[in-house]
Design an enzyme around this catalytic site. Sequence first.
Site, mmCIF file in Angstrom:
data_model
loop_
_atom_site.group_PDB
_atom_site.id
_atom_site.type_symbol
_atom_site.label_atom_id
_atom_site.label_comp_id
_atom_site.label_asym_id
_atom_site.label_seq_id
_atom_site.Cartn_x
_atom_site.Cartn_y
_atom_site.Cartn_z
ATOM 1 N N TYR A 22 0.836 -1.206 0.000
ATOM 2 C CA TYR A 22 0.000 0.000 0.000
ATOM 3 C C TYR A 22 0.870 1.255 0.000
ATOM 4 O O TYR A 22 0.664 2.179 0.767
ATOM 5 C CB TYR A 22 -0.943 -0.005 1.206
ATOM 6 N N GLN A 66 10.217 -8.346 -4.020
ATOM 7 C CA GLN A 66 9.115 -9.052 -4.669
ATOM 8 C C GLN A 66 9.326 -10.559 -4.731
ATOM 9 O O GLN A 66 8.401 -11.336 -4.464
ATOM 10 C CB GLN A 66 8.890 -8.504 -6.080
ATOM 11 N N HIS A 124 5.653 -3.155 -12.716
ATOM 12 C CA HIS A 124 6.975 -3.019 -13.336
ATOM 13 C C HIS A 124 7.458 -4.423 -13.651
ATOM 14 O O HIS A 124 7.196 -5.366 -12.905
ATOM 15 C CB HIS A 124 7.928 -2.300 -12.377
ATOM 16 N N ASP A 181 12.722 1.453 -18.941
ATOM 17 C CA ASP A 181 12.572 2.088 -17.635
ATOM 18 C C ASP A 181 13.917 2.177 -16.923
ATOM 19 O O ASP A 181 14.292 3.240 -16.408
ATOM 20 C CB ASP A 181 11.571 1.301 -16.792
ATOM 21 N N GLU A 212 22.131 28.090 -9.886
ATOM 22 C CA GLU A 212 22.266 27.983 -11.341
ATOM 23 C C GLU A 212 22.245 26.541 -11.846
ATOM 24 O O GLU A 212 21.778 26.291 -12.961
ATOM 25 C CB GLU A 212 23.563 28.672 -11.798
ATOM 26 N N GLU A 253 17.325 25.832 -10.456
ATOM 27 C CA GLU A 253 16.600 26.251 -11.651
ATOM 28 C C GLU A 253 16.244 25.095 -12.583
ATOM 29 O O GLU A 253 15.561 25.301 -13.591
ATOM 30 C CB GLU A 253 17.389 27.332 -12.392
#
Length: 329
Positions: free
Chosen positions: A24, A85, A107, A190, A226, A230
């Site tokens: 979850y 997994q 995935h 991916d 910089e 940005e």
Amino acid sequence: MKVYYENDADLNLLKDKTVAIIGYGSQGHAHAQNLRDSGVKVVVGQRPGGANYELAKEHGFEPVSAAEAAAQADLIMILLPDQVQAEVYKNDIAPNLKSGDVLAFGHGFNIHFEQIAPPADVDVIMAAPKGPGHLVRRTYTEGGAVPAIIAVDQDASGKAFDIALAYAKGIGATRSGVLQTTFREETETDLFGEQAVLCGGLSELIKAGFETLVEAGYQPEIAYFECLHECKLIIDLIYEGGLAKMRDSISDTAEYGDLTRGPRVINDKSREEMKKILKEIQQGEFAREFIAENMTGKAHFSAMRRIGKEHQIEQVGGELRKMMSWLKK
């Protein structure tokens, strides 16, 4: 490429099924809530303790163990981190799989690199929204959706594609559009995007720019603005309208520098390294390295994380962000 919409998908294919959402987290909460709101029976598999377990309860679910959720379900969507997994599948899901069940993923890593080997009598599908879970949920509640990709690795029932498309409809994706891919294509692209561009490439580019300016005697705070701060301004423009919109929106000075100096930073040598990275992914070298790292305690991984957090850019950024009242603390 064909795009699938609402009329292409039959949600009735899920009406007589119980869908288990295993995990979850970022995607899991969105899948579970959207499916439930689409009229699908959902059970959440989430181990007790921790924020995700409590969040599932707050959202009106009664979370159970992964094993119990798998036993109750006809379609099991695994939305856990890649590195856990295989173990959860082996210990909790595989013993509770029934012939005719559907095993689903967000995935393709563990299927493509054969860390999970489902039995021949179950469907194996993928349904992956192309956006973070909070956006998947918010757009659904607003009547919109995040586009998604679907894939079929194993079609035991002869209906695996239609079931994947129905699942995509259940989470709302067919409102915006669904594209078909393969487990191989999704996994390899991916990983490449993460390593060469979005995470690895961008992180190193930012650090290299920051270090170049600081080593040349410029103030670290100015270098941070910089080279890091940005980035969001530019990324937002690219996100909204591609590179063309970004170039239309910046100054001529910036655009000329982009077109003439950018190719000197990302040059033929950079592209050769990108090809090597892609080859390592395609041949399974990265997957083997990542799996071995996790199996041996992640000492090298942890050291790299620590070194990254100790970089000067993190210390400078931490102080400067205190000045930014619009950022969530």
